[in-house]
Design a protein around this motif. Structure first.
Motif, PDB file in Angstrom:
ATOM      1  N   ASN A  95     -35.299  -5.396 -19.754  1.00  9.01           N
ATOM      2  CA  ASN A  95     -36.168  -5.745 -18.028  1.00  9.01           C
ATOM      3  C   ASN A  95     -37.466  -4.814 -18.493  1.00  9.01           C
ATOM      4  O   ASN A  95     -37.191  -3.571 -18.107  1.00  9.01           O
ATOM      5  CB  ASN A  95     -34.716  -4.172 -17.105  1.00  9.01           C
ATOM      6  CG  ASN A  95     -35.550  -4.240 -16.025  1.00  9.01           C
ATOM      7  OD1 ASN A  95     -36.358  -4.395 -15.551  1.00  9.01           O
ATOM      8  ND2 ASN A  95     -34.553  -3.024 -15.309  1.00  9.01           N
ATOM      9  N   PRO A  96     -38.327  -5.630 -17.969  1.00  9.57           N
ATOM     10  CA  PRO A  96     -39.858  -5.720 -18.372  1.00  9.57           C
ATOM     11  C   PRO A  96     -40.212  -4.920 -16.838  1.00  9.57           C
ATOM     12  O   PRO A  96     -41.590  -4.620 -16.344  1.00  9.57           O
ATOM     13  CB  PRO A  96     -40.086  -7.405 -18.516  1.00  9.57           C
ATOM     14  CG  PRO A  96     -38.962  -8.507 -17.765  1.00  9.57           C
ATOM     15  CD  PRO A  96     -38.055  -7.740 -18.673  1.00  9.57           C
ATOM     16  N   ALA A  97     -38.720  -4.730 -15.895  1.00  5.04           N
ATOM     17  CA  ALA A  97     -39.682  -4.517 -14.560  1.00  5.04           C
ATOM     18  C   ALA A  97     -40.502  -4.374 -13.864  1.00  5.04           C
ATOM     19  O   ALA A  97     -41.436  -4.206 -13.111  1.00  5.04           O
ATOM     20  CB  ALA A  97     -40.003  -2.714 -14.477  1.00  5.04           C
ATOM     21  N   GLY A  98     -40.752  -5.743 -14.124  1.00  4.90           N
ATOM     22  CA  GLY A  98     -42.091  -7.392 -13.413  1.00  4.90           C
ATOM     23  C   GLY A  98     -43.101  -7.209 -14.158  1.00  4.90           C
ATOM     24  O   GLY A  98     -43.980  -7.407 -13.694  1.00  4.90           O
ATOM     25  N   PHE A  99     -42.905  -6.235 -14.953  1.00  5.52           N
ATOM     26  CA  PHE A  99     -44.557  -6.199 -15.821  1.00  5.52           C
ATOM     27  C   PHE A  99     -44.872  -7.351 -16.719  1.00  5.52           C
ATOM     28  O   PHE A  99     -44.062  -8.190 -17.003  1.00  5.52           O
ATOM     29  CB  PHE A  99     -44.945  -5.521 -17.078  1.00  5.52           C
ATOM     30  CG  PHE A  99     -44.658  -3.724 -16.417  1.00  5.52           C
ATOM     31  CD1 PHE A  99     -46.180  -3.229 -16.365  1.00  5.52           C
ATOM     32  CD2 PHE A  99     -43.809  -3.121 -15.659  1.00  5.52           C
ATOM     33  CE1 PHE A  99     -46.147  -2.240 -16.003  1.00  5.52           C
ATOM     34  CE2 PHE A  99     -44.078  -2.258 -15.213  1.00  5.52           C
ATOM     35  CZ  PHE A  99     -45.653  -1.332 -15.077  1.00  5.52           C
ATOM     36  N   SER A 100     -45.810  -7.686 -17.122  1.00  8.57           N
ATOM     37  CA  SER A 100     -45.961  -9.589 -18.037  1.00  8.57           C
ATOM     38  C   SER A 100     -46.522  -8.419 -19.300  1.00  8.57           C
ATOM     39  O   SER A 100     -47.769  -7.836 -19.254  1.00  8.57           O
ATOM     40  CB  SER A 100     -47.099  -9.797 -17.008  1.00  8.57           C
ATOM     41  OG  SER A 100     -48.023 -11.088 -17.561  1.00  8.57           O
ATOM     42  N   ILE A 101     -45.883  -8.317 -20.521  1.00  7.61           N
ATOM     43  CA  ILE A 101     -46.178  -7.777 -21.094  1.00  7.61           C
ATOM     44  C   ILE A 101     -46.701  -8.715 -22.287  1.00  7.61           C
ATOM     45  O   ILE A 101     -46.905  -9.826 -22.341  1.00  7.61           O
ATOM     46  CB  ILE A 101     -44.335  -7.307 -22.020  1.00  7.61           C
ATOM     47  CG1 ILE A 101     -43.526  -6.255 -20.822  1.00  7.61           C
ATOM     48  CG2 ILE A 101     -44.855  -6.777 -23.732  1.00  7.61           C
ATOM     49  CD1 ILE A 101     -42.157  -5.998 -21.193  1.00  7.61           C
ATOM     50  N   ASP A 102     -47.504  -7.855 -22.693  1.00  7.16           N
ATOM     51  CA  ASP A 102     -48.189  -8.801 -24.068  1.00  7.16           C
ATOM     52  C   ASP A 102     -48.405  -7.995 -24.973  1.00  7.16           C
ATOM     53  O   ASP A 102     -48.891  -8.419 -26.104  1.00  7.16           O
ATOM     54  CB  ASP A 102     -49.471  -8.883 -23.231  1.00  7.16           C
ATOM     55  CG  ASP A 102     -50.504  -7.718 -23.304  1.00  7.16           C
ATOM     56  OD1 ASP A 102     -50.723  -6.591 -23.369  1.00  7.16           O
ATOM     57  OD2 ASP A 102     -51.408  -8.099 -22.363  1.00  7.16           O
ATOM     58  N   GLU A 103     -47.889  -7.175 -25.286  1.00 12.16           N
ATOM     59  CA  GLU A 103     -48.095  -5.774 -26.457  1.00 12.16           C
ATOM     60  C   GLU A 103     -46.610  -5.261 -26.089  1.00 12.16           C
ATOM     61  O   GLU A 103     -46.623  -4.471 -25.643  1.00 12.16           O
ATOM     62  CB  GLU A 103     -49.291  -5.194 -26.563  1.00 12.16           C
ATOM     63  CG  GLU A 103     -49.562  -4.328 -28.322  1.00 12.16           C
ATOM     64  CD  GLU A 103     -50.644  -3.778 -28.127  1.00 12.16           C
ATOM     65  OE1 GLU A 103     -50.703  -3.159 -29.409  1.00 12.16           O
ATOM     66  OE2 GLU A 103     -51.984  -3.533 -27.397  1.00 12.16           O
ATOM     67  N   ALA A 104     -46.625  -4.741 -27.938  1.00 13.06           N
ATOM     68  CA  ALA A 104     -45.589  -3.734 -27.963  1.00 13.06           C
ATOM     69  C   ALA A 104     -45.580  -2.567 -29.003  1.00 13.06           C
ATOM     70  O   ALA A 104     -46.204  -3.319 -30.010  1.00 13.06           O
ATOM     71  CB  ALA A 104     -43.958  -4.457 -28.232  1.00 13.06           C
ATOM     72  N   GLU A 105     -45.027  -1.687 -28.930  1.00 13.46           N
ATOM     73  CA  GLU A 105     -45.622  -0.695 -29.774  1.00 13.46           C
ATOM     74  C   GLU A 105     -45.204   0.154 -30.155  1.00 13.46           C
ATOM     75  O   GLU A 105     -44.415   0.774 -29.779  1.00 13.46           O
ATOM     76  CB  GLU A 105     -46.819   0.430 -29.454  1.00 13.46           C
ATOM     77  CG  GLU A 105     -47.732   1.206 -30.571  1.00 13.46           C
ATOM     78  CD  GLU A 105     -48.826   2.406 -30.118  1.00 13.46           C
ATOM     79  OE1 GLU A 105     -49.015   3.491 -29.815  1.00 13.46           O
ATOM     80  OE2 GLU A 105     -49.447   1.222 -29.526  1.00 13.46           O
TER      81      GLU A 105
END
Length: 138
Positions: free
Chosen positions: A108-118
């Motif tokens: 569920n990205p909550a409206g975010f555009s994800i470009d990296e995961a740590e």
């Protein structure tokens, strides 16, 4: 690399970049000590400034595991993770478990555009594992 990132080539920048490549996951003090061996007049502030510029340019990556000082690495451009020893603080790279970057697809990205995961895995390195220590010390 510096020219490719539109950065002026200076002795401090080259020395800091070389130090990060030679010592993955090094902290600022370690990088400063390494750079100072070649450039005795370089200031700590200059090393901080260069690390900041290299990070912004994407030539190095800054990581900061919980409870640790900032560390720098030259492995950029992929979405790898890290494993940290709870005892001695050793850090190692860990490739994604599945595919190239499965962590970039959040449930569920909550409206975010994800470009990296740590992702940081915690545990004990081989040298700090009790079974290893009992084998080493009869």
């Amino acid at each position: 690399m510096l020219r490719g990132a539109d950065l002026r080539v200076t002795r401090p920048r080259v020395a800091v970049l070389d130090a990060v490549f030679a010592h993955p996951h090094a902290d600022t003090d370690s990088i400063f000590t390494t750079v100072r061996a070649d450039l005795p007049d370089v200031s700590k502030q200059a090393v901080y400034d260069v690390l900041g510029a290299l990070t912004v340019a994407g030539l190095v990556r800054r990581i900061q595991p919980s409870g640790s000082v900032a560390r720098y690495e030259s492995r950029v451009g992929d979405n790898h993770h890290h494993v940290v020893c709870r005892s001695c603080g050793t850090i190692a790279d860990v490739d994604c478990a599945v595919g190239d970057a499965p962590c970039l697809t959040a449930s569920n990205p909550a409206g975010f555009s994800i470009d990296e995961a740590e992702v940081i895995y915690w545990g004990l390195c081989d040298a700090c594992t009790p079974a290893h220590n009992s084998r080493s010390h009869p």
